[in-house]
Design a protein around this motif. Structure first.
Motif, PDB file in Angstrom:
ATOM      1  N   ALA A 108       0.859  -1.198   0.000  1.00 20.06           N
ATOM      2  CA  ALA A 108       0.000   0.000   0.000  1.00 20.06           C
ATOM      3  C   ALA A 108       0.888   1.239   0.000  1.00 20.06           C
ATOM      4  CB  ALA A 108      -0.919  -0.008   1.215  1.00 20.06           C
ATOM      5  N   ARG A 109       0.895   1.951  -1.125  1.00 15.95           N
ATOM      6  CA  ARG A 109       1.737   3.150  -1.238  1.00 15.95           C
ATOM      7  C   ARG A 109       0.929   4.399  -1.576  1.00 15.95           C
ATOM      8  NH1 ARG A 109       4.808  -1.120  -3.172  1.00 15.95           N
ATOM      9  NH2 ARG A 109       6.851  -1.347  -2.180  1.00 15.95           N
ATOM     10  N   ARG A 110      -0.393   4.256  -1.724  1.00 19.13           N
ATOM     11  CA  ARG A 110      -1.211   5.422  -2.050  1.00 19.13           C
ATOM     12  C   ARG A 110      -2.626   5.213  -1.541  1.00 19.13           C
ATOM     13  NH1 ARG A 110      -4.114   4.544  -7.058  1.00 19.13           N
ATOM     14  NH2 ARG A 110      -3.652   2.467  -7.893  1.00 19.13           N
ATOM     15  N   CYS A 124      -6.849   5.643  -2.039  1.00 17.76           N
ATOM     16  CA  CYS A 124      -7.867   5.625  -3.076  1.00 17.76           C
ATOM     17  C   CYS A 124      -8.343   7.058  -3.338  1.00 17.76           C
ATOM     18  CB  CYS A 124      -9.019   4.752  -2.611  1.00 17.76           C
ATOM     19  SG  CYS A 124     -10.334   4.584  -3.807  1.00 17.76           S
ATOM     20  N   PRO A 125      -8.503   7.491  -4.597  1.00 17.09           N
ATOM     21  CA  PRO A 125      -8.889   8.881  -4.876  1.00 17.09           C
ATOM     22  C   PRO A 125     -10.294   9.236  -4.401  1.00 17.09           C
ATOM     23  CG  PRO A 125      -8.872   7.576  -6.896  1.00 17.09           C
ATOM     24  CD  PRO A 125      -8.260   6.729  -5.834  1.00 17.09           C
ATOM     25  N   ASP A 126     -11.189   8.249  -4.239  1.00 16.84           N
ATOM     26  CA  ASP A 126     -12.560   8.583  -3.855  1.00 16.84           C
ATOM     27  C   ASP A 126     -12.874   8.303  -2.384  1.00 16.84           C
ATOM     28  OD1 ASP A 126     -12.369   5.879  -4.046  1.00 16.84           O
ATOM     29  OD2 ASP A 126     -14.208   5.572  -5.196  1.00 16.84           O
ATOM     30  N   ALA A 127     -11.846   7.882  -1.603  1.00 17.42           N
ATOM     31  CA  ALA A 127     -12.052   7.648  -0.173  1.00 17.42           C
ATOM     32  C   ALA A 127     -10.686   7.550   0.501  1.00 17.42           C
ATOM     33  CB  ALA A 127     -12.846   6.369   0.045  1.00 17.42           C
ATOM     34  N   PRO A 128     -10.591   7.929   1.778  1.00 13.70           N
ATOM     35  CA  PRO A 128      -9.292   7.895   2.473  1.00 13.70           C
ATOM     36  C   PRO A 128      -8.932   6.486   2.942  1.00 13.70           C
ATOM     37  CG  PRO A 128     -10.976   8.707   3.957  1.00 13.70           C
ATOM     38  CD  PRO A 128     -11.652   8.509   2.633  1.00 13.70           C
ATOM     39  N   VAL A 129      -8.821   5.567   1.992  1.00 10.80           N
ATOM     40  CA  VAL A 129      -8.462   4.190   2.307  1.00 10.80           C
ATOM     41  C   VAL A 129      -7.277   3.790   1.428  1.00 10.80           C
ATOM     42  CG1 VAL A 129     -10.783   3.538   3.031  1.00 10.80           C
ATOM     43  CG2 VAL A 129     -10.140   3.294   0.627  1.00 10.80           C
ATOM     44  N   PRO A 130      -6.422   2.895   1.943  1.00 10.26           N
ATOM     45  CA  PRO A 130      -5.260   2.490   1.143  1.00 10.26           C
ATOM     46  C   PRO A 130      -5.648   1.619  -0.043  1.00 10.26           C
ATOM     47  CG  PRO A 130      -5.360   1.221   3.172  1.00 10.26           C
ATOM     48  CD  PRO A 130      -6.422   2.272   3.284  1.00 10.26           C
ATOM     49  N   VAL A 131      -4.906   1.768  -1.114  1.00 11.21           N
ATOM     50  CA  VAL A 131      -5.042   0.898  -2.281  1.00 11.21           C
ATOM     51  C   VAL A 131      -4.035  -0.246  -2.125  1.00 11.21           C
ATOM     52  CG1 VAL A 131      -4.831   0.719  -4.781  1.00 11.21           C
ATOM     53  CG2 VAL A 131      -5.788   2.789  -3.754  1.00 11.21           C
TER      54      VAL A 131
END
Length: 471
Positions: free
Chosen positions: A27-29, A31-38
């Motif tokens: 996980a390095r970023r 998600c653009p639509d929510a403050p959760v890790p990708v």
């Protein structure tokens, strides 16, 4: 002759089985639509959970193991059978509902989320001749209660009750589970379970820490007529209350890492020793050692990885100074590996300060320790004062040190070729002097850093002061 000398006497694990799945990635970023890790490059790693993991770990020791459990005929249930049956015998009866599944989403060796599904429970009904036969042959029984009904099943409880006078039974409880059958030899709750089991009887034992935990263990032992209660304390080991005036504490080795499944590892090994004729103190001590090794080896996550890679759940022998595993985990998480080296004979404040400063430069610290012969070649026949095994043990007790490894050569260069640290640390007394290892460190993309020394601290000075020895 112990029960294990009879090839027809297996260890029988009775309890609730779950399918555990780790979805592991990086996980390095966000998600653009929510403050959760990708979670990227995710890999799915399944393994048996609950009583299934305990049985698998016991089988990994080379024991004959039979798992008595309720299984559903659904896709997760079939996956469980495929994971278990190559390694042990499964004596199953029907599970009503769907297989319980626990999915952990993990990144950089940390859990991000857990998803629980499945409503399956064991209900009263026939269990079949395979279950009766397995329990009739048991050398020891581990009851692994996860609150899904197996320990509530009337036929199972009857079989266990009949067995208890002759065969050691270890009961690993659950707050939503059942009381142990009469004659159970050992109960193994963790601290939270012991507190909740005590409170379930409306008994208030105030306080926290070892004293309150011991009082709860003694209460549960008396309440259910048990020979002993071993309350597991996580990284602090386990405390055994067995009717003696003083409790027995089995301390754990330092084992940072994911503790998932450590309790199952403890219970499995403790049951093995009881079946082999060992005392409660011997069994609990062995269980704590095995749980520490289990965590060091990567815990339940590593079991799933080994099953996927080699098809075997066997825990590799622990070397105690397993720098390679530490480095692998650190690099997999994108961290920085720091290393240093020296004799570390008579550890003193200057050593400790250097190691603490070095650890702050990265995400793990590996200490390369001169062997006894190497020290003698450098320092003379009177050194080392402390043998290498003891020097490593003292170093590994320091919070700043993640692993220590001994090298036999005059310099750590051959070892550094394998370690390939990102940062190599030496004391400032080496300023202006050529370091034989510097070229090797830099050739592999690392850097050499000199750190300040604590004035007036050295092993040579200590020896001269205390014994009149100089070198």
């Amino acid at each position: 002759m112990s029960a294990w000398d009879d090839v027809s006497a297996p260890l029988v694990v009775v309890g609730d089985v779950l399918l555990d799945i780790d979805i592991a990635g990086s996980a390095r970023r966000l998600c653009p639509d929510a403050p959760v890790p990708v979670i990227e490059q995710a890999t799915e790693l399944p393994r048996p959970g609950g009583a299934g993991l305990a049985a698998l770990l016991a089988a990994a020791d080379g024991r004959e193991v039979v798992l008595v459990a309720a299984l559903a005929d659904d896709e997760p249930g079939r996956r469980l059978r495929a994971l278990l049956e190559p390694h042990l015998e499964v004596a199953a009866f029907p599970l009503h509902g769907t297989t319980p599944c626990k999915v952990r989403v993990r990144a950089q060796d940390q859990s991000v989320a857990r998803l629980d599904t499945g409503d399956g429970e064991a209900r009263d009904g026939p269990v079949g001749p395979r279950v009766t036969e397995a329990l009739g042959r048991a050398a020891a029984v581990l009851v692994s209660d996860y609150g899904r009904g197996v320990t509530r099943h009337a036929a199972v409880r009857t079989l266990l009750t009949e067995l208890a006078p002759d065969v050691p039974i270890l009961w690993d409880p659950h707050p939503r589970g059942e009381a142990p059958v009469p004659g159970t030899r050992l109960l193994t709750p963790n601290e939270d379970e012991a507190a909740r089991l005590t409170a379930r009887d409306n008994v208030q034992i105030e306080g926290s820490g070892l004293s309150a935990t011991t009082r709860r263990g003694r209460y549960l032992a008396e309440r259910w007529g048990l020979e002993g209660v071993a309350v597991t304390l996580g990284a602090n080991g386990a405390v055994l209350c067995n009717g003696e005036p003083e409790p027995f504490l089995a301390p754990a080795e330092a084992a940072p890492g994911d503790p998932c499944g450590a309790g199952d590892s403890f219970a499995a090994r403790t049951t093995e020793v009881l079946g082999d004729g060992g005392s409660l103190t011997e069994a609990v001590s062995a269980g704590v050692r095995r749980a520490s090794d289990f965590v060091k080896s990567g815990a339940a996550s590593a079991v799933a990885e080994r099953l996927a890679r080699t098809g075997s759940p066997r825990i590799p022998p622990q070397r105690g100074d397993d720098a390679w595993d530490v480095i692998e985990r650190t690099r997999r998480a994108g961290g920085t590996v720091v290393a240093t080296g020296g004799c570390f004979d008579l550890l003193h404040a200057g050593h400790v300060r250097l190691l603490e400063q070095a650890r702050r430069l990265g995400d793990c610290l590996i200490v390369c320790v001169n062997s006894d012969a190497s020290v003698r070649r450098r320092k003379g026949s009177g050194r080392p004062v402390t043998q290498s095994a003891d020097r490593v043990r003292v170093l590994q007790a320091l919070a700043a040190v993640d692993a220590a490894v001994i090298f036999e050569d005059d310099t750590p260069v051959p070892l550094i070729e394998r370690l390939r640290p990102d940062i190599w640390v030496k004391g400032a007394d080496y300023a202006g002097s050529p370091l034989p290892e510097a070229d090797t460190v830099r050739r592999h993309g690392g850097e050499v850093v000199l750190l300040p020394l604590l004035e007036g601290r050295s092993t040579t000075r200590l020896l001269a002061t205390t014994k009149g020895i100089t070198s």
